[in-house]
Scaffold this motif. Structure first.
Motif, mmCIF file in Angstrom:
data_model
loop_
_atom_site.group_PDB
_atom_site.id
_atom_site.type_symbol
_atom_site.label_atom_id
_atom_site.label_comp_id
_atom_site.label_asym_id
_atom_site.label_seq_id
_atom_site.Cartn_x
_atom_site.Cartn_y
_atom_site.Cartn_z
ATOM 1 N N ARG A 53 56.248 119.688 2.803
ATOM 2 C CA ARG A 53 57.042 118.862 3.115
ATOM 3 C C ARG A 53 57.367 118.837 4.625
ATOM 4 O O ARG A 53 57.037 119.951 5.318
ATOM 5 C CB ARG A 53 58.547 119.081 2.618
ATOM 6 N N ASN A 54 57.601 117.809 5.404
ATOM 7 C CA ASN A 54 57.432 117.776 7.012
ATOM 8 C C ASN A 54 58.915 117.789 7.479
ATOM 9 O O ASN A 54 60.119 117.339 7.118
ATOM 10 C CB ASN A 54 57.082 116.392 7.302
ATOM 11 N N ARG A 55 59.020 118.944 8.217
ATOM 12 C CA ARG A 55 60.416 119.113 9.120
ATOM 13 C C ARG A 55 59.857 119.321 10.621
ATOM 14 O O ARG A 55 59.202 120.493 11.192
ATOM 15 C CB ARG A 55 61.048 120.331 8.724
ATOM 16 N N GLU A 71 70.067 120.127 6.761
ATOM 17 C CA GLU A 71 68.634 119.230 7.078
ATOM 18 C C GLU A 71 67.653 120.252 6.268
ATOM 19 O O GLU A 71 66.706 119.514 5.722
ATOM 20 C CB GLU A 71 68.572 118.957 8.455
ATOM 21 N N PHE A 72 67.683 121.477 6.447
ATOM 22 C CA PHE A 72 66.678 122.184 5.691
ATOM 23 C C PHE A 72 66.673 122.073 4.253
ATOM 24 O O PHE A 72 65.662 122.100 3.575
ATOM 25 C CB PHE A 72 66.602 123.701 6.131
ATOM 26 N N VAL A 128 65.354 118.967 3.034
ATOM 27 C CA VAL A 128 63.745 119.139 2.944
ATOM 28 C C VAL A 128 63.216 119.943 1.886
ATOM 29 O O VAL A 128 62.274 119.562 1.161
ATOM 30 C CB VAL A 128 63.237 119.561 4.461
ATOM 31 N N ASN A 164 60.896 126.557 13.529
ATOM 32 C CA ASN A 164 61.491 126.341 12.084
ATOM 33 C C ASN A 164 62.086 127.565 11.651
ATOM 34 O O ASN A 164 63.133 127.656 10.863
ATOM 35 C CB ASN A 164 60.716 125.678 11.194
ATOM 36 N N ILE A 185 56.605 124.065 4.327
ATOM 37 C CA ILE A 185 57.300 123.301 5.054
ATOM 38 C C ILE A 185 56.607 123.178 6.399
ATOM 39 O O ILE A 185 56.514 124.307 7.205
ATOM 40 C CB ILE A 185 58.933 123.743 5.600
ATOM 41 N N ASP A 202 63.219 118.366 15.589
ATOM 42 C CA ASP A 202 64.476 117.941 15.059
ATOM 43 C C ASP A 202 65.456 119.236 14.807
ATOM 44 O O ASP A 202 66.473 118.764 14.430
ATOM 45 C CB ASP A 202 64.023 117.481 13.515
ATOM 46 N N ASN A 203 65.155 120.298 15.313
ATOM 47 C CA ASN A 203 65.999 121.379 15.091
ATOM 48 C C ASN A 203 66.985 121.588 16.436
ATOM 49 O O ASN A 203 67.865 121.960 16.527
ATOM 50 C CB ASN A 203 65.322 122.829 15.150
#
Length: 286
Positions: free
Chosen positions: A202-204, A225-226, A229, A251, A176, A208-209
């Protein structure tokens, strides 16, 4: 009770009023493009008694061109550095910064890396402190007496370049990437010489947290949300990565808040990955 993920401004104020000598507040303010910016931000106003933690000097070791932009020091060297800055094994650490917790989370993770569990990030940072009525102190902080900080068993996991390379594939661990979406796609890269991402990642985006108020979202929202992803993978099946091992820790902190325990950090991240001869890379959205 030790705080091990997040601490609210009111809780910090109560701790400082009750046991000021057992709390080490760390201002981790920094700027990836200006190494002197953090010290200026700290001098302009900080939580009273807070020390400034420098990203390059205190939270990184020497670069060699292949080990990323913010390589980790040894665990022994880092424990010694934090002890020199005033940390003892029985103290609570509270970290904050000028960037939504992105640098403070690096300190949080590194303290867990050397086995110091009583470390938390100030939720909402300095704005939350001020909103709660906390005053600010200006100028440089006075040096603190050296502490006694034992090196304990690590509370976190790491993976290196070889491990990530060997584990590429849809049925293996999910990487991630905490960078902004454009950098993940390989666009607008200004910090590393090559743009793109690790194949299969994958992008996080770490920001966005946070909610609109600058605080971390509720645990239930973060977990949803996690899971979206990662495809619902458990913590040990996840590897956090970013540009240089800094925002990936944000993250990881959010995962801990969400109950996703046991994820690993790839400390070298994209800046190390992209410097390896023959490393596979990918561009575009996933």
């Amino acid at each position: 009770m030790a705080f091990t993920t997040l601490i609210q401004a009111e809780e910090l104020a109560a701790l400082l009023a009750k046991e000021p000598g057992r709390v080490l507040v760390c201002d981790c303010s920094a700027d990836l493009t200006d190494s002197a910016a953090g010290a200026r931000v700290h001098a302009a106003g900080h939580v009273p008694g807070a020390i400034h933690i420098d990203l390059e000097r205190d939270l990184s070791s020497a670069k060699n061109g292949r080990n990323g932009r913010h390589p980790l020091p040894t665990r022994e060297a880092y424990a010694a550095r934090m002890a020199a800055l005033g940390l003892s094994g029985d103290m609570q650490v509270v970290a904050y910064d000028n960037a939504g917790g992105m640098y403070a989370a690096r300190l949080w993770w590194m303290l867990r890396w050397i086995g110091h569990e009583a470390a938390a990030v100030l939720d909402g940072g300095l704005p939350a402190w001020q909103k709660a009525g906390g005053r600010l102190e200006t100028g440089a902080s006075a040096p603190r007496r050296a502490g006694d900080l034992p090196l304990r068993a690590s509370l976190v996991q790491t993976v290196d370049y070889a491990a990530v390379l060997a584990d590429l594939g849809p049925q293996r661990k999910q990487v991630i990437d905490a960078r902004a979406a454009d950098r993940f796609r390989g666009e607008n890269e200004t910090l590393d010489p090559i743009g793109g991402h690790i194949p299969g990642a994958r992008n996080r985006f770490f920001r966005d947290n946070l909610g609109a108020d600058g605080r971390f979202k509720a645990p239930e929202a973060l977990r949803r949300e996690f899971d979206a992803v990662s495809g619902g993978r458990s913590g040990p099946e996840l590897v956090a990565q970013c540009g240089s091992g800094v925002t990936a820790c944000h993250n990881l902190l959010a995962m801990e808040v969400a109950g996703l325990h046991g994820a690993s950090l790839y400390p070298g991240s994209w800046s190390e990955w992209s410097a390896q001869p023959g490393a596979p890379t990918a561009q575009g959205a996933v």
